[in-house]
Design a protein around this motif. Structure first.
Motif, PDB file in Angstrom:
ATOM      1  N   MET A 123      47.126  29.928  43.497  1.00  0.00           N
ATOM      2  CA  MET A 123      45.936  31.133  43.690  1.00  0.00           C
ATOM      3  C   MET A 123      46.806  32.805  44.265  1.00  0.00           C
ATOM      4  O   MET A 123      46.087  33.634  43.251  1.00  0.00           O
ATOM      5  N   ASP A 124      46.851  32.620  45.502  1.00  0.00           N
ATOM      6  CA  ASP A 124      47.494  34.276  45.380  1.00  0.00           C
ATOM      7  C   ASP A 124      48.084  34.917  44.704  1.00  0.00           C
ATOM      8  O   ASP A 124      48.490  35.492  44.738  1.00  0.00           O
ATOM      9  N   LEU A 125      49.579  33.574  43.743  1.00  0.00           N
ATOM     10  CA  LEU A 125      49.824  33.894  42.517  1.00  0.00           C
ATOM     11  C   LEU A 125      48.994  34.438  41.914  1.00  0.00           C
ATOM     12  O   LEU A 125      49.990  35.300  41.074  1.00  0.00           O
ATOM     13  N   LEU A 126      48.066  34.124  41.134  1.00  0.00           N
ATOM     14  CA  LEU A 126      47.438  34.368  40.087  1.00  0.00           C
ATOM     15  C   LEU A 126      46.864  35.815  40.654  1.00  0.00           C
ATOM     16  O   LEU A 126      46.842  36.457  39.929  1.00  0.00           O
TER      17      LEU A 126
ATOM     18  N   VAL B  85      47.744  37.792  42.108  1.00  0.00           N
ATOM     19  CA  VAL B  85      49.761  39.407  41.633  1.00  0.00           C
ATOM     20  C   VAL B  85      49.041  39.388  40.077  1.00  0.00           C
ATOM     21  O   VAL B  85      50.240  40.667  39.891  1.00  0.00           O
ATOM     22  N   VAL B  86      48.877  38.206  39.484  1.00  0.00           N
ATOM     23  CA  VAL B  86      49.263  38.713  38.611  1.00  0.00           C
ATOM     24  C   VAL B  86      47.898  39.481  37.616  1.00  0.00           C
ATOM     25  O   VAL B  86      48.345  40.400  37.257  1.00  0.00           O
ATOM     26  N   ILE B  87      46.780  39.340  38.052  1.00  0.00           N
ATOM     27  CA  ILE B  87      45.834  39.860  37.239  1.00  0.00           C
ATOM     28  C   ILE B  87      45.404  41.251  38.304  1.00  0.00           C
ATOM     29  O   ILE B  87      44.854  42.165  37.146  1.00  0.00           O
ATOM     30  N   ASP B  88      46.034  41.323  39.500  1.00  0.00           N
ATOM     31  CA  ASP B  88      44.906  42.365  39.715  1.00  0.00           C
ATOM     32  C   ASP B  88      47.120  43.430  40.585  1.00  0.00           C
ATOM     33  O   ASP B  88      47.253  42.767  41.454  1.00  0.00           O
ATOM     34  N   PRO B  89      46.970  44.333  39.598  1.00  0.00           N
ATOM     35  CA  PRO B  89      48.141  45.751  39.985  1.00  0.00           C
ATOM     36  C   PRO B  89      48.225  46.184  40.914  1.00  0.00           C
ATOM     37  O   PRO B  89      49.321  45.953  42.151  1.00  0.00           O
ATOM     38  N   ARG B  90      46.833  45.553  42.030  1.00  0.00           N
ATOM     39  CA  ARG B  90      46.879  47.062  43.181  1.00  0.00           C
ATOM     40  C   ARG B  90      47.289  46.088  44.424  1.00  0.00           C
ATOM     41  O   ARG B  90      47.625  46.420  45.355  1.00  0.00           O
ATOM     42  N   ILE B  91      47.260  44.572  43.575  1.00  0.00           N
ATOM     43  CA  ILE B  91      47.787  43.404  44.865  1.00  0.00           C
ATOM     44  C   ILE B  91      49.705  42.712  44.916  1.00  0.00           C
ATOM     45  O   ILE B  91      50.126  42.543  45.680  1.00  0.00           O
ATOM     46  N   ARG B  92      50.056  43.738  43.815  1.00  0.00           N
ATOM     47  CA  ARG B  92      51.852  44.010  43.562  1.00  0.00           C
ATOM     48  C   ARG B  92      52.575  44.410  44.164  1.00  0.00           C
ATOM     49  O   ARG B  92      51.866  46.075  44.446  1.00  0.00           O
ATOM     50  N   VAL B  93      53.236  43.492  45.075  1.00  0.00           N
ATOM     51  CA  VAL B  93      53.842  44.547  46.343  1.00  0.00           C
ATOM     52  C   VAL B  93      54.887  45.064  45.211  1.00  0.00           C
ATOM     53  O   VAL B  93      55.546  45.003  44.508  1.00  0.00           O
ATOM     54  N   LYS B  94      54.652  46.456  46.148  1.00  0.00           N
ATOM     55  CA  LYS B  94      55.672  47.631  45.253  1.00  0.00           C
ATOM     56  C   LYS B  94      57.297  47.472  46.060  1.00  0.00           C
ATOM     57  O   LYS B  94      57.763  46.648  46.478  1.00  0.00           O
TER      58      LYS B  94
END
Lengths: 342, 307
Positions: free
Chosen positions: B293-296, B298-307
């Motif tokens: 779910m945590d991985l999901l 990241v896929v859906i929401d670009p705001r929580i992608r690590v830079k």
């Protein structure tokens, strides 16, 4: 400016329509269930000529945003409803069009910029995709060509390093930059009419100036007709040559900017002008119009400004003044300015 | 991500300890359960020694933890088969069932939820409300029994037990149990989708999309749905876990092999090793689902992608 020619090439000059680009006649907007509905806009009429820049000024709740949303066909419905009137765009009544036709017009002929750049962009789409979508919806264009055009648009609105920023998401931009993205999206199809609803309100003062400069540039390079909504007469004076003053859902004054600043005819307009801070007299207390804007639906009779008006006469309490022609360039909804004395 | 994995270790340890304690508190002697009431005291003693039940309880606990670390859960008290083998044999059936139910539930739930949100207050919305109320109210084992009687026993469209072999036979066996779990899940997902889509439809960027000239379908599926999926992902994770536990009942009703049935069986038989092994597997699956779910997100929401 190397961008301008290629941008204007995208759309051939519009078939010349005689008369004004936009003509709003007797527009009334209601909210709530029929019977107990409240009119938030009542009997609003105005025209905008091709190439003009017209401002609508008024306090929150004056109906200025609703008027602009009505032109876009975006009044949230339910609970909202257009009760009366016509909105003629190039002579065609938009309210008479079938619902399915409006999406063709939105974004292509009439585009809009909103007040909140922070929340008006889709957080899960790249800005390149969002601007590209505006093009894709109205113009047949190959992928690569479209990408090029988005880059041009980003350059036009002054976003540095556009090639790289295409793939960025809204949260990676500041408020001012997001508003630039919104503007790029709005002018993507070179619309005939650009409605800007409080485009600078949510921004810092320095950023406001930059965005206003950008609006000037858009007007110069793309020849777009502009309808600017603001509560700030200063912002409107900067961009527009004509201003429409709205109060409690009605137009109370309509004149060119210079005339309004020199001799405002409606007491509400005078109040607005007096409450603009000036650099010269920093020690005096800023003027404040006494009282508050009436809640929609509470004024049943007479002039809506009557309770707050310093110049009121008896007639104002009895009869609602229509928009009266004071001079050929200036109209005001005021009995006193029109010469009534009792 | 490794950090998240390390985070899960205390959770698993806690689950292990609780299971160990719970099993020892429950009345019933595994030796008597395995050998029967008539077993002689010597036989019982021999059995206890063989299974490591004669040492002090803290040592049993210690052995159990060490065993778990090396994935050695011992042997079944009942048939002497290694617990790991039993689990490995049953786990694929539970995964099949859970995944099928999840897919079916999502495929039914999301479109219905979107429809209910878009036609708010109209017929599809009311239909959705009734469906989800029923879905919440009817227990899955009861629904499963109804399906079994109706479609398998009376109409004979589906097999009444087992899991089948070969792709189509497996699907055939899978359909009713998966549908049972999926309907409950669809009720939940549908409700959640409706709320989430309704909220997103009021957002400024949806108005922006309309202002661009996007048509309603595009507004809903391109702009609204993906944003609505964010809160939905949490709900789906929870719902997947609920399906895992729901699979226990459904496996029993449909007489399907699986971890759930294995667990129930071993609890009645006081087969400590199998219970402990089964619970560990369940706990690992829960942890795994949470990670997914945590991985999901990241896929859906670009705001929580690590830079």
């Amino acid at each position: 400016m190397t961008i301008a020619p290629s941008l204007s090439r995208q759309q051939p000059a519009a078939s010349v329509h005689p008369g004004p680009l936009l003509k709003v006649e007797d527009l009334s907007i209601e909210f709530g269930p029929k019977g107990t509905a409240v009119r938030v806009v009542e009997g609003v009429s105005f025209t905008i000529d091709t190439g003009a820049a017209v401002g609508i000024v008024g306090e929150s709740g004056s109906g200025k945003s609703m008027t602009s949303l009505a032109v876009m066909g975006l009044i949230p419905s339910p609970p909202g409803r257009i009760a009366t009137g016509r909105i003629l765009f190039e002579g065609v009544d938009l309210l008479g069009l079938p619902r399915s036709r409006m999406p063709e017009i939105r974004g292509r002929d009439i585009a809009m910029i909103f007040q909140e750049p922070m929340s008006s962009l889709n957080p899960v789409m790249t800005i390149g995709d969002q601007i590209g979508e505006a093009i894709k919806l109205h113009q047949k264009m190959g992928r690569e060509e479209r990408r090029q055009r988005v880059v041009e648009l980003l350059k036009l609105v002054g976003i540095p390093d556009p090639e790289r920023r295409l793939g960025a998401y809204p949260h990676q931009f500041s408020g001012g930059m997001r508003q630039r993205v919104m503007i790029a999206m709005a002018v993507a199809c070179n619309p005939k009419l650009l409605i800007a609803d409080e485009p600078t309100t949510a921004l810092d003062v320095t950023i406001q100036a930059q965005v206003l400069e950008l609006m000037h540039k858009i007007r110069r390079t793309l020849n777009t007709t502009i309808l600017l909504i603001s509560h700030d007469l200063g912002v409107i004076a900067d961009i527009c040559e004509r201003v429409i003053v709205m109060y409690a859902g009605k137009v109370v004054e309509d004149a060119d900017v210079k005339t309004i600043f020199r001799s405002p005819k409606h007491p509400y307009t005078r109040g607005l002008l007096q409450s603009i801070p000036r650099l010269k007299d920093e020690n005096t207390r800023l003027y404040q119009i006494p009282g508050m804007v009436p809640l929609p639906g509470t004024i049943k009779q007479g002039c809506p400004f009557f309770p707050r008006c310093p110049d009121r006469i008896d007639k104002c309490a009895r009869e609602t003044p229509p928009l009266l022609e004071i001079t050929p360039q200036q109209k005001a909804a005021c009995w006193v300015s029109a010469g009534a004395t009792s | 991500m490794l950090y998240r994995l390390a985070d899960a270790i205390p959770t698993i340890w806690l689950v292990l300890t609780l299971v160990f304690i719970a099993m020892r508190i429950l009345p019933g002697d595994p030796a008597i359960a395995a050998l029967g009431d008539g077993a002689l005291p010597e036989q019982l003693a021999e059995f206890r020694e063989k299974m490591g039940l004669n040492v002090p309880i803290w040592q049993q606990y210690f052995n159990f933890l060490i065993g778990t670390l090396t994935l050695d859960f011992g042997k079944s008290y009942m048939n002497g088969a290694p617990v790991l083998d039993l689990i490995a044999r049953n786990l694929p059936y539970t995964i099949q069932l859970t995944v099928a139910a999840m897919i079916l539930g999502t495929v039914i739930g999301i479109p219905f939820g979107v429809l209910a949100a878009v036609k708010r207050g109209k017929l599809p919305d009311s239909g959705m409300r009734i469906f989800s109320l029923v879905g919440y109210a009817v227990p899955d084992f009861y629904l499963g029994a109804l399906f079994l009687i109706g479609f398998a026993l009376n109409l004979r469209w589906f097999p009444i037990n087992g899991a089948g072999s070969g792709f189509f036979d497996i699907l055939h066996h899978l359909f009713l149990p998966a549908l049972t779990l999926a309907l409950v899940k669809a009720a939940f997902i549908g409700r959640l989708t409706r709320t989430s889509v309704l909220e997103v439809l009021g957002k400024d960027y949806v108005r922006t999309a309309r202002a661009k000239g996007a048509r309603e379908n595009r507004v809903i599926y391109r702009h609204a749905l993906r944003n609505a999926l964010l809160p939905l992902a949490t709900g789906m994770g929870l719902s997947l876990l609920a399906t895992l536990s729901g699979s226990v009942a459904v496996e029993l009703v449909f007489n399907r092999p699986g971890i759930g049935r294995l667990l129930i069986q071993s609890i009645t038989e006081r087969d400590y090793g199998v219970i402990q092994g089964g619970v560990v597997v369940f706990a690992l699956m829960v942890v795994f689902v949470n990670l997914m779910m945590d991985l999901l997100y990241v896929v859906i929401d670009p705001r929580i992608r690590v830079k």
